[in-house]
Design an enzyme around this catalytic site. Structure first.
Site, short mmCIF file in Angstrom:
data_model
loop_
_atom_site.label_atom_id
_atom_site.label_comp_id
_atom_site.label_asym_id
_atom_site.label_seq_id
_atom_site.Cartn_x
_atom_site.Cartn_y
_atom_site.Cartn_z
N HIS A 256 16.00 36.57 1.55
CA HIS A 256 16.71 37.46 2.12
C HIS A 256 17.97 37.68 2.96
O HIS A 256 18.41 35.93 3.63
CB HIS A 256 15.27 38.54 2.39
CG HIS A 256 15.40 37.26 3.90
ND1 HIS A 256 14.46 36.62 3.68
CD2 HIS A 256 14.94 37.74 4.84
CE1 HIS A 256 14.11 36.03 5.06
NE2 HIS A 256 14.27 37.17 5.98
N HIS B 64 18.59 37.29 6.54
CA HIS B 64 18.66 37.03 7.86
C HIS B 64 19.06 35.24 7.93
O HIS B 64 19.12 34.06 7.19
CB HIS B 64 17.12 37.08 8.75
CG HIS B 64 17.05 37.50 8.85
ND1 HIS B 64 15.14 38.35 8.88
CD2 HIS B 64 17.13 38.52 8.90
CE1 HIS B 64 15.05 39.29 8.78
NE2 HIS B 64 16.07 40.43 8.97
N ASP C 215 18.50 32.81 9.45
CA ASP C 215 17.31 31.37 9.06
C ASP C 215 17.77 30.99 7.98
O ASP C 215 16.98 29.83 7.57
CB ASP C 215 16.40 31.90 10.22
CG ASP C 215 15.19 32.35 9.72
OD1 ASP C 215 15.69 33.48 9.69
OD2 ASP C 215 13.93 32.48 9.65
N HIS C 216 17.55 31.93 7.08
CA HIS C 216 17.06 31.67 5.27
C HIS C 216 18.87 31.20 4.95
O HIS C 216 19.02 30.78 3.93
CB HIS C 216 16.72 32.64 4.50
CG HIS C 216 15.39 33.11 5.52
ND1 HIS C 216 14.27 32.77 5.08
CD2 HIS C 216 15.02 33.37 6.52
CE1 HIS C 216 13.10 33.05 5.64
NE2 HIS C 216 14.04 33.48 6.93
N HIS D 192 10.53 43.57 4.97
CA HIS D 192 10.88 42.74 5.87
C HIS D 192 13.13 43.02 6.58
O HIS D 192 12.73 43.16 7.40
CB HIS D 192 10.70 41.14 5.22
CG HIS D 192 10.96 40.40 6.92
ND1 HIS D 192 10.71 40.37 7.65
CD2 HIS D 192 12.00 39.16 6.18
CE1 HIS D 192 11.68 39.10 8.79
NE2 HIS D 192 12.13 38.73 7.49
N ASP E 224 10.29 35.73 3.48
CA ASP E 224 9.41 36.20 4.97
C ASP E 224 8.87 37.38 4.34
O ASP E 224 8.32 39.00 5.39
CB ASP E 224 11.14 36.39 6.13
CG ASP E 224 11.13 35.21 6.71
OD1 ASP E 224 10.42 33.93 6.34
OD2 ASP E 224 11.86 35.40 7.70
N HIS F 63 7.83 30.18 6.93
CA HIS F 63 7.39 29.68 8.34
C HIS F 63 5.98 29.22 8.65
O HIS F 63 5.00 29.60 7.79
CB HIS F 63 7.41 30.79 8.87
CG HIS F 63 9.24 31.36 9.36
ND1 HIS F 63 9.74 30.75 10.12
CD2 HIS F 63 10.09 32.20 8.92
CE1 HIS F 63 11.00 31.15 10.29
NE2 HIS F 63 10.96 32.09 9.01
FE FE Z 1 12.45 34.03 8.50
ZN ZN Z 2 12.90 36.46 7.77
#
Ligand code: FE
Ligand code: ZN
Length: 257
Positions: free
Chosen positions: A52, A54, A56-57, A108, A130, A168
Site C-alpha cells: 500500500h 504509505h 513507511d512502506h 487500512h 498493515d 510492524h
Molecule cells: Fe505501516
Molecule cells: Zn500503513
C-alpha cells in the site's frame, strides 16, 4: 528459501525472502538498512513487492531500484513510485520461481493488496502489510469496518500453517488490548507470555500464523460470543452483527491505553 525481517524505523519490518543469490523485499520504507543487509549476505535484489501507498512502506523504493534495477510490483489503484507493475486481486506474480497470488484487502487503505504463496518451502507465506497484525489489525484510514472485516475474513480462510508476515512489531501493544477484551482466552495468555520473552531478548514476534491468529486475535474473533459480549458491554449501541462488533472493537482499540 530464507525469510528474514530487517528492522526499520522504530517498529517496521522490511521482509526479505531469498534463495541464497536473489532476493525479494516487501514494503521498503527506507533503503539504507536493507541494502546493507543484502550486500552483507551477497544477495542481488530481484523484486520489490509493495502492499500500500504509505511512506513507511514505499520511501525506500526509488533508491533500491536505482541501485539494483529491481522490478517493482504494487497495487493497481494507489499512488505509487513509478514505474512499476500494477496488480490487483486475482492476479498472479512469479518471483524467484514462486507463484504469488494477489489478494485485494481494502480497509487500512482503499487499494491495499496482499501477496500469498502456497508453495514456499516450510509453509505458505503471506505478506499482508498493515492489514493483519499479530493480535490486531490496521487502522481504518480509508476503508469501512465492513471492508476490513471482509479482508480479514479472507485472510483467515488461508491454511492454518500460513506464515503471517506483517509490517510492524505491534504485537505486545495489540495483546494488551486483546487480553482486555478477551480475558478468558487461555491461548492468548500463553501467547502473550511467549511474545514477552521474545521481545525481552529483542527478537521479533513474527511471523505469526493464520491458525494462531484465529485463536488469539480479537479482530478475527468478532463472531465469538465472548467478544460479542465484550463489545456490547463497552458500547450498548453495538448489535450482535459481526460488522457492528468489529466496528466497536476497532474504535475501542483506537482509544485504548
Ligand atoms: Fe505501516
Ligand atoms: Zn500503513
Amino acid at each position: 528459501m530464507t525469510l528474514f525481517p530487517v528492522p526499520a524505523f522504530s517498529d517496521n519490518y522490511i521482509w526479505v525472502l531469498h534463495d541464497g543469490q536473489r532476493a525479494l523485499v516487501v514494503d521498503p520504507g527506507e533503503a539504507t538498512g536493507v541494502a546493507h543487509w543484502l550486500a552483507q549476505h551477497g544477495l542481488t535484489l530481484d523484486t520489490i513487492l509493495i502492499t500500500h501507498h504509505h511512506a513507511d512502506h514505499t520511501a525506500g523504493v526509488a533508491s533500491l531500484r536505482e541501485g539494483s534495477g529491481a522490478r517493482v510490483v504494487g497495487p493497481a489503484f494507489e499512488p505509487m513510485p513509478e514505474p512499476l507493475q500494477r496488480v490487483q486481486g486475482g492476479d498472479r506474480v512469479q518471483v524467484l520461481g514462486l507463484d504469488f497470488q494477489v489478494l485485494d484487502v481494502p480497509g487500512h487503505t482503499a487499494g491495499h493488496i496482499a501477496f500469498y504463496v502456497a508453495n514456499a518451502g516450510d509453509a505458505p507465506l503471506l505478506f499482508c502489510g498493515d492489514t493483519l497484525f499479530s493480535g490486531g489489525c490496521g487502522r481504518l484510514f480509508e476503508g469501512t469496518p465492513e471492508q476490513m472485516l471482509q479482508s480479514l475474513t479472507a485472510l483467515a480462510a488461508l491454511p492454518d500453517p500460513t506464515r503471517v508476515c506483517c509490517t510492524h512489531e505491534y504485537t505486545l501493544a495489540n495483546l494488551r488490548f486483546a487480553s482486555a477484551v478477551d480475558p478468558g482466552n487461555a491461548a492468548l495468555a500463553r501467547y502473550t507470555q511467549a511474545c514477552e520473552q521474545q521481545r525481552a531478548r529483542n527478537l521479533p514476534t513474527l511471523p505469526s500464523s493464520i491458525g494462531l491468529e484465529k485463536q488469539i486475535n480479537p479482530f478475527l474473533r468478532s463472531r465469538e460470543p465472548a467478544l460479542v459480549q465484550a463489545a456490547l458491554a463497552h458500547d450498548p449501541a453495538t448489535t450482535t452483527d459481526a460488522v457492528s462488533v468489529f466496528a466497536t472493537l476497532r474504535t475501542w482499540k483506537n482509544e485504548f491505553r
